[in-house]
Scaffold this active site. Structure first.
Site, short mmCIF file in Angstrom:
data_model
loop_
_atom_site.label_atom_id
_atom_site.label_comp_id
_atom_site.label_asym_id
_atom_site.label_seq_id
_atom_site.Cartn_x
_atom_site.Cartn_y
_atom_site.Cartn_z
N LYS A 82 46.49 -17.54 48.96
CA LYS A 82 46.25 -18.80 49.66
C LYS A 82 45.37 -19.68 48.79
O LYS A 82 44.50 -19.18 48.06
CB LYS A 82 45.55 -18.56 51.00
CG LYS A 82 45.76 -19.69 52.01
CD LYS A 82 47.16 -19.61 52.62
CE LYS A 82 47.31 -20.59 53.75
NZ LYS A 82 48.60 -20.44 54.44
N GLY A 184 50.70 -30.97 65.80
CA GLY A 184 51.21 -31.18 64.45
C GLY A 184 52.66 -30.76 64.35
O GLY A 184 53.34 -30.56 65.36
#
Length: 357
Positions: A82, A184
Site C-alpha cells: 500500500k 463515495g
C-alpha cells in the site's frame, strides 16, 4: 514513547517500507510492502492529509497487511502492499507530481504494483504509467480495467447477501434497512444494487456534495446526520468510508444484526472488537474478505482483462463469506480471526513450497 518504524514493521510482519520526498513536486510518500510470498505486492495509492507522519505510516502498515490477507483469501498470486501520499490532494495532484511518484514506484523494480485508492483516479494512473509499468487500473483506452469501484461494490453486495442469509435465513435484501456510511464511488455503486433490490437505504457522508449526487440519482434514499448513525435501528450497517468506525463506543450503540461494508480496517482493534461483536450477536463480514472485488479486478487486468471473468470471480465472495461464518461458529471465534487464519494458512503453505519444507 511511540514505537519506531522497525518495531512497527516487526509487530505486523512487514518485509519493507520505503520513503520518498521531493520538494519540487511536494511529494511525501510511504510505500509499505507487507508480504510477497504469493507474488509481487499490489495495493492502491491514497492521498490523504494525515495529522502526522506517524499516522500516515501506521495507516500504510495496516492497509498493506490487509492487502496481503485480501489477496491470500481471494486465492490470488499477489502479495500485500500500500502507498500513502501525505498532503491535500486538491493542491498537490498534477502531472509532475504523479510522474515523480511513478519513478518512486519504478525504483522498487516490480516488488510493488500500484492502483487507485482514496483521492486517486484513472487519469492519475495514466500519469504514473508514463514512468513505470508497475501500475494498474489505467483507463480502458490504454488496455486497463478503469475504475475498480464497481467491482469492489459488487463484492460488498455479494458479501452482504451472504451475511443476510446467515443472519435472517435468506439473502433477499428487499425491505431490509441498510445504512451505507460513505457516499463515495464504492458506497454509491453499492446503493444502486440495494435500491434495485428494494432495500430501504440510508446514507451519511461528511461531504455534502457526494450526498447530493447520490440523491439526484436515487431520491428514495434517506440522509442521516453523521453523529446520529448509531441511533438508527437498521438491519445492516455498511461502512464504506475510512476505517475504525467499529469501536468500543459505536458497538455499544449499535442496533443492527449485520456489519457488511467496503471500508478498510473497519475494526478499530480487531483483537478487542472482533470478540465484542460476537458477544453482541452481530455478524461481521471481515473487511479484507468483502472488499476484495477491486484487487480481484486488477489481478485479472494483469493477466489480460475480461470483465465477465472479473464479475464471475468476484461473485465467489458470497461462498467464501459463508465458509468463514461457519468456521468461526465451529471454532468458537470471531470472523475476523477466522478469516486471518485462513489467509495465513495459505501463506504458510506456499512459503513451505518455496523453501522445500
Amino acid at each position: 514513547m511511540q514505537p519506531s518504524t522497525l518495531e512497527l514493521m516487526q509487530q505486523m510482519g512487514h518485509e519493507q517500507v520505503a520513503f520518498c520526498q521531493d520538494p519540487h513536486t511536494g511529494l511525501n510518500a510511504i510505500i509499505a510492502i507487507h508480504n510477497t510470498v504469493l507474488g509481487p505486492s499490489l495495493g492502491g495509492t491514497r492521498v490523504w492529509n494525515y495529522a502526522s507522519h506517524q499516522d500516515a505510516l501506521v495507516d500504510a502498515l495496516r492497509l498493506s497487511r490487509g492487502m496481503t490477507y485480501k489477496s491470500a483469501l481471494a486465492g490470488l498470486n499477489l502479495g500485500g502492499g500500500k502507498a500513502v501520499l501525505i498532503g491535500d490532494a486538491s493542491k498537490l495532484k498534477n502531472e509532475a507530481y504523479w510522474r515523480r511518484y511513478g519513478r518512486f514506484v519504478n525504483s522498487l523494480n516490480g516488488k510493488y504494483i500500484t492502483a487507485e485508492d482514496v483521492n486517486t483516479s484513472k487519469t492519475d494512473m495514466e500519469y504514473i504509467g508514463m514512468e513505470t509499468k508497475f501500475v494498474t487500473g489505467k483507463p480502458e483506452y490504454m488496455g486497463g480495467s478503469g475504475d475498480p469501484s464497481p467491482l469492489t461494490s459488487y463484492g460488498v453486495y455479494m458479501g452482504m447477501k451472504a451475511a443476510a442469509k446467515k443472519a435472517f435465513g435468506s439473502d433477499d435484501l428487499s425491505g431490509r434497512k441498510v445504512l451505507v456510511q460513505g457516499a463515495g464511488n464504492v458506497g454509491r455503486y453499492l446503493m444502486e444494487y440495494l435500491v434495485k433490490d428494494g432495500a430501504k437505504v440510508y446514507t451519511s457522508d461528511i461531504n455534502e456534495s457526494k450526498v447530493k449526487e447520490v440523491l439526484a440519482m436515487m431520491p428514495s434514499i434517506e440522509v442521516v446526520d453523521s453523529d446520529k448513525i448509531f441511533d438508527l435501528e437498521m438491519d445492516i450497517y455498511a461502512p464504506c468510508a475510512l476505517g475504525a468506525t467499529v469501536n468500543t463506543e459505536t458497538i455499544g450503540k449499535m442496533k443492527c444484526p449485520v456489519i457488511a461494508g467496503g471500508a478498510n480496517n473497519q475494526l478499530a482493534d480487531e483483537n478487542v472488537h472482533g470478540p465484542m461483536l460476537v458477544e453482541k450477536g452481530i455478524i461481521y463480514v471481515p473487511d479484507f474478505l468483502i472488499n476484495a472485488g477491486g484487487i480481484i479486478n486488477i489481478s485479472i487486468e494483469i493477466d489480460g482483462y475480461n470483465r465477465e471473468r472479473a464479475y464471475n470471480t468476484v461473485s465467489k465472495i458470497y461462498d467464501r463469506a459463508l465458509q468463514i461464518f461457519d468456521t468461526a461458529e465451529r471454532e468458537g471465534t470471531h470472523t475476523q480471526l477466522a478469516a486471518m487464519q485462513a489467509a495465513e494458512k495459505r501463506l504458510n503453505d506456499i512459503a513451505k513450497v518455496h523453501t522445500g519444507l
